[in-house]
Design an enzyme around this catalytic site. Structure first.
Site, short mmCIF file in Angstrom:
data_model
loop_
_atom_site.label_atom_id
_atom_site.label_comp_id
_atom_site.label_asym_id
_atom_site.label_seq_id
_atom_site.Cartn_x
_atom_site.Cartn_y
_atom_site.Cartn_z
N PRO A 60 2.89 -70.53 -16.00
CG PRO A 60 2.21 -72.08 -17.39
CD PRO A 60 1.66 -71.53 -16.62
CD GLU A 61 3.89 -65.44 -12.74
OE1 GLU A 61 4.90 -64.33 -12.65
OE2 GLU A 61 3.66 -66.12 -11.92
#
Length: 275
Positions: free
Chosen positions: A2-3
């Site tokens: 998750p960026e």
DNA sequence: AGGTTGACCTGTCAGC
DNA sequence: TGCTGACAGGTCAACC
């Protein structure tokens, strides 16, 4: 995984559904790396008044305080209308509300759910105060970026990952934006010429916007709050493509360790302060 | 002070 | 099939 794009996609996928919901019950699974910071009973009867994102953090504005959620390396948030589904082995935080169930699934438990009394609380300060600017905000200008990069002697990739100059770029997108900007990951940030800074600035914006558009990257298990997979990884130029041909020049994509992280790059396209 | 390293956890996959 | 070791998207405290 998750960026910024994945967190943004997650936010958009459940923000409307949970708006106005009243918290009825909290169920905690195994402890995460940070404590919730409040007795979970105290969350009951609070209302969710909005959902925001700051960097890689999700912020649920409550009628009193803020619930901060971080997805860590392996976390995903789901929102279910089913009343009482069984919680899985890796569901470490579940919030039953009048509108449905919000739960955080996080096998590696690097994620966090933390209650903040306010955005000025010491806890909030510790987590949020040092964050860099939002890459898609107007405040992220070429001038600002050039000024901040000039202060950093580190490799440019490390500066991106640090998140103190600009937030939200993690290991996948750092490799991608450096490829698009034709910059070597090992280039010292302070030595970038203005044209390279401009190219990097543009690449960050276009890559992140595009990734949000296509639902983020799903390398292992990322989905949005309704279970939809991202498609960005199918468009990736370098990340996860070691040994395959560069989509631009045909050379083999390289994979090297940099500051203990995988760095994918094309040694032909990406140069030191090239033209 | 700025920069680097290791630790935090668990699942997956390659190699034997 | 089953075991072992390497590796994985992010942070942050502790150390040079």
């Amino acid at each position: 995984m998750p960026e910024l794009p994945e967190v943004e996609v997650t936010k958009r996928s459940f923000a409307q559904c949970i708006q106005g919901a009243v918290i009825h019950r909290i169920v905690l699974g195994k402890p995460l790396r940070r404590p919730l910071g409040i007795d979970d009973e105290q969350l009951i009867d609070l209302r969710v008044v909005g959902v925001r994102r700051r960097g890689k953090y999700l912020l649920l504005d409550l009628s009193e305080g803020i619930l901060l959620i971080h997805l860590g390396m392996s976390g995903s948030v789901s929102f279910l209308l089913t009343a009482y589904p069984d919680l899985g082995k890796h569901d470490h935080f579940a919030m039953y509300t009048s509108h449905g169930l919000l739960r955080l699934n996080d096998p590696r438990r690097f994620g966090a759910v933390v209650f903040l009394a306010s955005e000025q609380s010491p806890q909030a300060h510790q987590l949020l105060a040092h964050l860099g600017v939002e890459p898609l905000d107007d405040a992220f200008t070429v001038e600002y970026f050039a000024r901040e990069l000039a202060k950093k002697k580190m490799a440019v990739k490390s500066v991106l990952l640090m998140g103190r100059v600009v937030v939200g770029v993690g290991n996948i997108y750092a490799s991608e934006v450096l490829f698009l900007a034709k910059i070597s990951p090992w280039q010292k940030a302070c030595e970038l010429t203005l044209p390279r800074v401009q190219a990097l600035h543009a690449a960050i914006r276009s890559v992140l916007s595009r990734a949000i558009e296509v639902g983020g990257s799903t390398l292992r298990n990322f989905t949005d709050a309704h279970g939809a997979h991202g498609r960005f990884q199918q468009e990736s130029y370098v990340y996860g493509r070691a040994g395959q041909s560069c989509r631009v020049c045909g050379a083999k994509i390289q994979l090297l360790q940099q500051a203990q992280r995988s760095t994918y790059f094309c040694s032909i396209c990406q140069v030191f302060n090239g033209s």
